[in-house]
Design an enzyme around this catalytic site. Structure first.
Site, PDB file in Angstrom:
ATOM      1  N   ASP A  74      44.223  99.354  36.153  1.00  0.00           N
ATOM      2  CA  ASP A  74      45.234  99.474  36.342  1.00  0.00           C
ATOM      3  C   ASP A  74      45.195 101.150  35.549  1.00  0.00           C
ATOM      4  O   ASP A  74      45.065 100.804  35.115  1.00  0.00           O
ATOM      5  CB  ASP A  74      46.566  98.286  35.529  1.00  0.00           C
ATOM      6  CG  ASP A  74      46.126  98.168  33.649  1.00  0.00           C
ATOM      7  OD1 ASP A  74      45.063  98.917  33.740  1.00  0.00           O
ATOM      8  OD2 ASP A  74      46.334  97.180  33.443  1.00  0.00           O
ATOM      9  N   ASN A 142      52.762  89.522  25.347  1.00  0.00           N
ATOM     10  CA  ASN A 142      53.599  88.879  25.883  1.00  0.00           C
ATOM     11  C   ASN A 142      53.087  88.087  26.489  1.00  0.00           C
ATOM     12  O   ASN A 142      53.891  87.364  27.908  1.00  0.00           O
ATOM     13  CB  ASN A 142      54.642  90.095  26.181  1.00  0.00           C
ATOM     14  CG  ASN A 142      54.273  91.295  27.203  1.00  0.00           C
ATOM     15  OD1 ASN A 142      52.861  90.971  27.592  1.00  0.00           O
ATOM     16  ND2 ASN A 142      54.881  91.842  28.221  1.00  0.00           N
ATOM     17  N   HIS A 144      50.689  89.310  28.948  1.00  0.00           N
ATOM     18  CA  HIS A 144      50.500  89.521  30.687  1.00  0.00           C
ATOM     19  C   HIS A 144      48.445  90.331  30.648  1.00  0.00           C
ATOM     20  O   HIS A 144      48.724  89.985  29.589  1.00  0.00           O
ATOM     21  CB  HIS A 144      51.397  91.636  30.296  1.00  0.00           C
ATOM     22  CG  HIS A 144      50.840  92.771  29.677  1.00  0.00           C
ATOM     23  ND1 HIS A 144      51.592  93.294  29.355  1.00  0.00           N
ATOM     24  CD2 HIS A 144      49.068  92.477  29.579  1.00  0.00           C
ATOM     25  CE1 HIS A 144      51.055  93.921  28.240  1.00  0.00           C
ATOM     26  NE2 HIS A 144      49.288  94.075  28.665  1.00  0.00           N
ATOM     27  N   GLU A 149      53.604  92.220  33.956  1.00  0.00           N
ATOM     28  CA  GLU A 149      54.253  90.822  32.397  1.00  0.00           C
ATOM     29  C   GLU A 149      55.363  89.951  33.238  1.00  0.00           C
ATOM     30  O   GLU A 149      54.824  89.328  33.999  1.00  0.00           O
ATOM     31  CB  GLU A 149      55.589  91.960  32.643  1.00  0.00           C
ATOM     32  CG  GLU A 149      55.438  94.123  32.575  1.00  0.00           C
ATOM     33  CD  GLU A 149      54.497  94.332  30.843  1.00  0.00           C
ATOM     34  OE1 GLU A 149      53.840  92.799  29.997  1.00  0.00           O
ATOM     35  OE2 GLU A 149      54.576  95.132  30.660  1.00  0.00           O
TER      36      GLU A 149
HETATM   37  C1  F6R Z   1      44.636  97.471  30.722  1.00  0.00           C
HETATM   38  C2  F6R Z   1      44.863  96.158  30.742  1.00  0.00           C
HETATM   39  C3  F6R Z   1      46.329  95.641  30.024  1.00  0.00           C
HETATM   40  C4  F6R Z   1      45.255  95.673  27.717  1.00  0.00           C
HETATM   41  C5  F6R Z   1      46.051  94.795  26.675  1.00  0.00           C
HETATM   42  C6  F6R Z   1      45.510  94.446  25.991  1.00  0.00           C
HETATM   43  O1  F6R Z   1      43.867  97.991  31.695  1.00  0.00           O
HETATM   44  O2  F6R Z   1      44.683  95.996  31.457  1.00  0.00           O
HETATM   45  O3  F6R Z   1      46.524  94.521  30.385  1.00  0.00           O
HETATM   46  O4  F6R Z   1      44.243  94.876  28.361  1.00  0.00           O
HETATM   47  O5  F6R Z   1      47.750  95.306  27.068  1.00  0.00           O
HETATM   48  O6  F6R Z   1      45.051  95.863  25.722  1.00  0.00           O
HETATM   49  P1  F6R Z   1      45.066  95.582  24.029  1.00  0.00           P
HETATM   50  O7  F6R Z   1      43.307  95.809  24.627  1.00  0.00           O
HETATM   51  O8  F6R Z   1      44.883  97.720  23.508  1.00  0.00           O
HETATM   52  O9  F6R Z   1      44.906  95.127  23.015  1.00  0.00           O
END
Ligand code: F6R
Length: 253
Positions: A74, A142, A144, A149
Protein backbone atom coordinates in the site's frame (compact mmCIF):
# COMPACT_ATOMS: atom_id res chain seq x y z
CA UNK A 1 -19.61 -15.89 5.67
CA UNK A 2 -19.11 -18.84 8.00
CA UNK A 3 -16.15 -20.22 9.80
CA UNK A 4 -15.48 -23.37 7.75
CA UNK A 5 -11.94 -22.30 7.24
CA UNK A 6 -8.33 -23.37 7.39
CA UNK A 7 -6.44 -23.06 10.67
CA UNK A 8 -3.23 -21.06 10.17
CA UNK A 9 0.03 -22.25 11.69
CA UNK A 10 0.79 -19.97 14.65
CA UNK A 11 4.20 -19.53 16.27
CA UNK A 12 4.84 -17.45 19.36
CA UNK A 13 8.20 -15.82 20.14
CA UNK A 14 9.63 -14.18 23.23
CA UNK A 15 9.87 -10.90 21.33
CA UNK A 16 9.68 -9.42 17.85
CA UNK A 17 13.43 -9.69 17.20
CA UNK A 18 13.32 -13.46 17.62
CA UNK A 19 10.96 -13.69 14.63
CA UNK A 20 13.40 -11.97 12.21
CA UNK A 21 15.42 -15.10 11.28
CA UNK A 22 12.16 -16.93 10.54
CA UNK A 23 11.04 -14.10 8.25
CA UNK A 24 14.37 -14.11 6.40
CA UNK A 25 14.15 -17.90 6.04
CA UNK A 26 10.73 -17.49 4.42
CA UNK A 27 12.34 -15.20 1.88
CA UNK A 28 15.29 -17.54 1.31
CA UNK A 29 12.93 -20.47 0.78
CA UNK A 30 10.95 -18.78 -2.02
CA UNK A 31 14.17 -17.64 -3.67
CA UNK A 32 15.53 -21.21 -3.62
CA UNK A 33 12.38 -22.67 -5.12
CA UNK A 34 11.40 -20.04 -7.67
CA UNK A 35 12.79 -18.17 -10.65
CA UNK A 36 13.03 -14.56 -9.51
CA UNK A 37 9.88 -14.94 -7.36
CA UNK A 38 7.87 -11.90 -6.43
CA UNK A 39 8.01 -11.03 -2.72
CA UNK A 40 5.33 -8.76 -1.24
CA UNK A 41 6.60 -6.62 1.64
CA UNK A 42 4.58 -4.82 4.28
CA UNK A 43 5.63 -1.63 6.02
CA UNK A 44 5.04 -0.34 9.55
CA UNK A 45 6.86 -0.85 12.82
CA UNK A 46 6.21 -4.58 12.75
CA UNK A 47 8.65 -5.03 9.87
CA UNK A 48 11.37 -2.50 10.68
CA UNK A 49 13.74 -5.06 12.22
CA UNK A 50 13.19 -7.52 9.38
CA UNK A 51 13.81 -4.87 6.70
CA UNK A 52 16.99 -3.71 8.45
CA UNK A 53 18.24 -7.29 8.70
CA UNK A 54 17.33 -7.87 5.05
CA UNK A 55 19.33 -4.77 4.11
CA UNK A 56 22.40 -6.28 5.81
CA UNK A 57 21.87 -9.63 4.05
CA UNK A 58 21.50 -7.96 0.62
CA UNK A 59 24.53 -5.68 1.10
CA UNK A 60 26.60 -8.66 2.25
CA UNK A 61 25.31 -10.70 -0.74
CA UNK A 62 24.17 -13.43 1.63
CA UNK A 63 20.85 -12.92 -0.14
CA UNK A 64 21.22 -12.09 -3.83
CA UNK A 65 19.20 -8.96 -4.73
CA UNK A 66 19.06 -10.24 -8.33
CA UNK A 67 17.32 -13.44 -7.23
CA UNK A 68 13.88 -11.99 -6.53
CA UNK A 69 11.51 -9.18 -7.40
CA UNK A 70 9.68 -7.14 -4.82
CA UNK A 71 6.48 -5.25 -4.33
CA UNK A 72 4.52 -3.94 -1.34
CA UNK A 73 1.00 -3.61 -0.07
CA UNK A 74 0.00 0.00 0.00
CA UNK A 75 0.92 3.66 -0.38
CA UNK A 76 -0.50 6.93 0.87
CA UNK A 77 -2.39 8.66 -1.93
CA UNK A 78 -0.13 11.15 -3.70
CA UNK A 79 3.10 9.96 -2.06
CA UNK A 80 5.78 9.28 -4.70
CA UNK A 81 8.73 7.06 -3.64
CA UNK A 82 10.93 9.95 -2.54
CA UNK A 83 8.33 11.55 -0.23
CA UNK A 84 8.92 11.14 3.51
CA UNK A 85 6.07 9.34 5.23
CA UNK A 86 5.35 7.19 2.20
CA UNK A 87 5.73 3.43 2.10
CA UNK A 88 8.41 3.18 -0.60
CA UNK A 89 10.35 5.88 1.20
CA UNK A 90 10.08 3.76 4.37
CA UNK A 91 11.18 0.58 2.60
CA UNK A 92 14.23 2.40 1.23
CA UNK A 93 15.08 3.99 4.59
CA UNK A 94 15.20 0.66 6.41
CA UNK A 95 16.50 -1.41 3.50
CA UNK A 96 18.44 0.80 1.02
CA UNK A 97 19.11 -2.05 -1.48
CA UNK A 98 15.36 -1.99 -2.22
CA UNK A 99 15.89 1.48 -3.73
CA UNK A 100 18.46 0.00 -6.13
CA UNK A 101 15.85 -2.61 -7.03
CA UNK A 102 13.33 0.21 -7.61
CA UNK A 103 15.79 1.92 -9.95
CA UNK A 104 16.36 -1.36 -11.82
CA UNK A 105 12.64 -2.08 -12.18
CA UNK A 106 12.84 -5.05 -9.78
CA UNK A 107 10.72 -3.34 -7.09
CA UNK A 108 7.22 -2.77 -8.41
CA UNK A 109 5.83 0.21 -6.47
CA UNK A 110 2.12 0.65 -5.74
CA UNK A 111 0.93 3.51 -8.00
CA UNK A 112 0.58 6.41 -5.61
CA UNK A 113 -1.80 8.43 -7.80
CA UNK A 114 -4.47 5.72 -7.58
CA UNK A 115 -6.06 6.10 -11.03
CA UNK A 116 -8.21 3.11 -12.06
CA UNK A 117 -6.04 2.49 -15.14
CA UNK A 118 -2.85 2.73 -13.04
CA UNK A 119 -4.21 0.22 -10.53
CA UNK A 120 -5.28 -2.17 -13.30
CA UNK A 121 -1.82 -1.89 -14.88
CA UNK A 122 -0.23 -2.64 -11.50
CA UNK A 123 -2.34 -5.79 -10.99
CA UNK A 124 -1.31 -6.88 -14.51
CA UNK A 125 2.36 -6.20 -13.74
CA UNK A 126 2.12 -8.42 -10.65
CA UNK A 127 0.53 -11.16 -12.77
CA UNK A 128 3.24 -10.89 -15.44
CA UNK A 129 5.84 -11.25 -12.67
CA UNK A 130 4.23 -14.58 -11.76
CA UNK A 131 2.01 -13.30 -8.92
CA UNK A 132 3.14 -12.84 -5.33
CA UNK A 133 4.89 -15.92 -3.93
CA UNK A 134 5.12 -14.84 -0.32
CA UNK A 135 3.17 -11.89 1.07
CA UNK A 136 4.25 -10.44 4.41
CA UNK A 137 1.39 -8.85 6.36
CA UNK A 138 0.99 -6.79 9.50
CA UNK A 139 -2.33 -6.23 11.24
CA UNK A 140 -3.93 -3.04 12.50
CA UNK A 141 -5.40 -2.67 15.98
CA UNK A 142 -8.80 -2.67 14.26
CA UNK A 143 -8.05 -5.87 12.33
CA UNK A 144 -7.07 -4.23 9.04
CA UNK A 145 -4.56 -5.84 6.70
CA UNK A 146 -2.83 -3.55 4.23
CA UNK A 147 -5.31 -0.64 4.39
CA UNK A 148 -8.41 -2.79 4.11
CA UNK A 149 -10.36 -1.31 6.97
CA UNK A 150 -13.23 -3.14 8.73
CA UNK A 151 -16.18 -3.54 6.35
CA UNK A 152 -14.06 -4.07 3.22
CA UNK A 153 -15.32 -6.90 1.00
CA UNK A 154 -13.10 -9.96 0.59
CA UNK A 155 -13.55 -9.56 -3.20
CA UNK A 156 -11.50 -6.38 -3.64
CA UNK A 157 -8.42 -5.78 -5.78
CA UNK A 158 -6.18 -2.69 -5.58
CA UNK A 159 -8.31 0.35 -4.75
CA UNK A 160 -8.24 3.79 -3.14
CA UNK A 161 -9.51 3.73 0.43
CA UNK A 162 -10.33 6.16 3.21
CA UNK A 163 -8.31 5.45 6.34
CA UNK A 164 -10.08 4.67 9.61
CA UNK A 165 -9.51 7.18 12.41
CA UNK A 166 -7.67 4.53 14.49
CA UNK A 167 -5.32 3.97 11.55
CA UNK A 168 -4.68 7.70 11.17
CA UNK A 169 -4.09 8.00 14.90
CA UNK A 170 -1.48 5.22 14.78
CA UNK A 171 0.27 6.96 11.85
CA UNK A 172 0.45 10.36 13.57
CA UNK A 173 4.12 10.13 14.61
CA UNK A 174 5.35 9.37 11.11
CA UNK A 175 3.81 12.60 9.75
CA UNK A 176 4.33 14.91 12.75
CA UNK A 177 4.08 17.87 12.83
CA UNK A 178 2.04 17.53 9.60
CA UNK A 179 -1.40 16.09 8.98
CA UNK A 180 -1.88 12.35 8.46
CA UNK A 181 -3.24 11.63 4.95
CA UNK A 182 -6.88 10.59 4.77
CA UNK A 183 -6.60 8.28 1.80
CA UNK A 184 -4.34 5.53 0.58
CA UNK A 185 -3.96 3.12 -2.31
CA UNK A 186 -4.14 -0.43 -1.05
CA UNK A 187 -3.95 -3.98 -2.22
CA UNK A 188 -7.37 -5.58 -1.79
CA UNK A 189 -8.24 -8.71 0.14
CA UNK A 190 -8.73 -10.80 -3.03
CA UNK A 191 -5.31 -9.74 -4.32
CA UNK A 192 -3.70 -10.51 -0.95
CA UNK A 193 -5.40 -13.91 -0.78
CA UNK A 194 -4.11 -14.73 -4.29
CA UNK A 195 -0.52 -14.87 -2.97
CA UNK A 196 0.84 -18.41 -2.69
CA UNK A 197 1.83 -17.96 0.95
CA UNK A 198 0.87 -15.43 3.62
CA UNK A 199 3.13 -14.63 6.58
CA UNK A 200 1.37 -12.37 9.07
CA UNK A 201 3.16 -10.82 12.05
CA UNK A 202 1.75 -9.10 15.11
CA UNK A 203 3.81 -7.83 18.01
CA UNK A 204 2.76 -6.05 21.19
CA UNK A 205 -0.25 -6.06 23.51
CA UNK A 206 -2.07 -3.46 21.39
CA UNK A 207 -2.53 -6.15 18.73
CA UNK A 208 -3.90 -8.89 21.02
CA UNK A 209 -7.61 -8.18 20.46
CA UNK A 210 -7.18 -7.99 16.69
CA UNK A 211 -5.20 -11.25 16.68
CA UNK A 212 -7.91 -12.93 18.70
CA UNK A 213 -10.63 -11.70 16.31
CA UNK A 214 -8.55 -12.82 13.32
CA UNK A 215 -8.01 -16.35 14.62
CA UNK A 216 -11.14 -17.00 16.68
CA UNK A 217 -13.83 -14.53 15.58
CA UNK A 218 -16.16 -14.74 12.59
CA UNK A 219 -14.51 -14.91 9.19
CA UNK A 220 -15.73 -11.85 7.31
CA UNK A 221 -15.30 -8.15 6.54
CA UNK A 222 -15.78 -7.04 10.17
CA UNK A 223 -12.23 -8.36 10.70
CA UNK A 224 -10.41 -8.06 7.36
CA UNK A 225 -7.43 -10.05 8.71
CA UNK A 226 -9.73 -13.07 9.11
CA UNK A 227 -9.20 -13.51 5.36
CA UNK A 228 -6.14 -15.57 6.38
CA UNK A 229 -8.61 -18.31 7.39
CA UNK A 230 -9.78 -18.48 3.76
CA UNK A 231 -6.21 -19.36 2.67
CA UNK A 232 -4.58 -22.74 3.11
CA UNK A 233 -0.94 -21.66 3.37
CA UNK A 234 -0.53 -19.18 6.21
CA UNK A 235 2.05 -18.66 8.94
CA UNK A 236 1.24 -16.31 11.83
CA UNK A 237 4.16 -15.06 13.94
CA UNK A 238 3.37 -13.44 17.28
CA UNK A 239 5.19 -12.26 20.35
CA UNK A 240 3.82 -13.25 23.76
CA UNK A 241 1.89 -9.99 24.22
CA UNK A 242 0.12 -10.21 20.88
CA UNK A 243 -0.68 -13.87 21.59
CA UNK A 244 -2.16 -12.98 24.98
CA UNK A 245 -5.77 -13.41 23.88
CA UNK A 246 -5.57 -16.69 22.04
CA UNK A 247 -5.76 -20.35 22.96
CA UNK A 248 -2.74 -22.64 23.19
CA UNK A 249 -0.26 -22.17 20.34
CA UNK A 250 3.11 -23.56 19.35
CA UNK A 251 5.74 -21.87 21.48
CA UNK A 252 9.03 -20.92 19.80
CA UNK A 253 12.10 -18.79 20.28
C1 F6R B 1 1.46 -1.35 6.01
C2 F6R B 1 0.24 -2.12 6.22
C3 F6R B 1 -0.53 -2.01 7.50
C4 F6R B 1 0.34 -2.35 8.70
C5 F6R B 1 -0.47 -2.31 9.99
C6 F6R B 1 0.39 -2.53 11.20
O1 F6R B 1 2.01 -1.68 4.75
O2 F6R B 1 -0.15 -2.82 5.34
O3 F6R B 1 -1.62 -2.89 7.45
O4 F6R B 1 0.89 -3.64 8.53
O5 F6R B 1 -1.12 -1.09 10.10
O6 F6R B 1 1.26 -1.44 11.33
P1 F6R B 1 2.46 -1.47 12.39
O7 F6R B 1 3.39 -2.53 11.92
O8 F6R B 1 3.08 -0.10 12.30
O9 F6R B 1 1.85 -1.78 13.70
Amino acid sequence: MNDSAAVPEVRVFADARAAVPVLLDELRRVIEHGTRPLVGFATGGTFTAMLQALGDELRGRRIDPGAFRATHLDEYLGFPPERRGGMVHELGTHCPPLLDMLRDGALLPVPHEGSPSGLRAHEERLQRAGGVHVQFLGIGRNGHVAFNEPGTSFATGFHVTTLAEATREDARARFAPGEVPRQAVTSGLATIAAAQRLVLCAFGAAKAAAVRAMLHGDVGPACPASVVRRHGNVLVLLDREAAGGIAATTASG
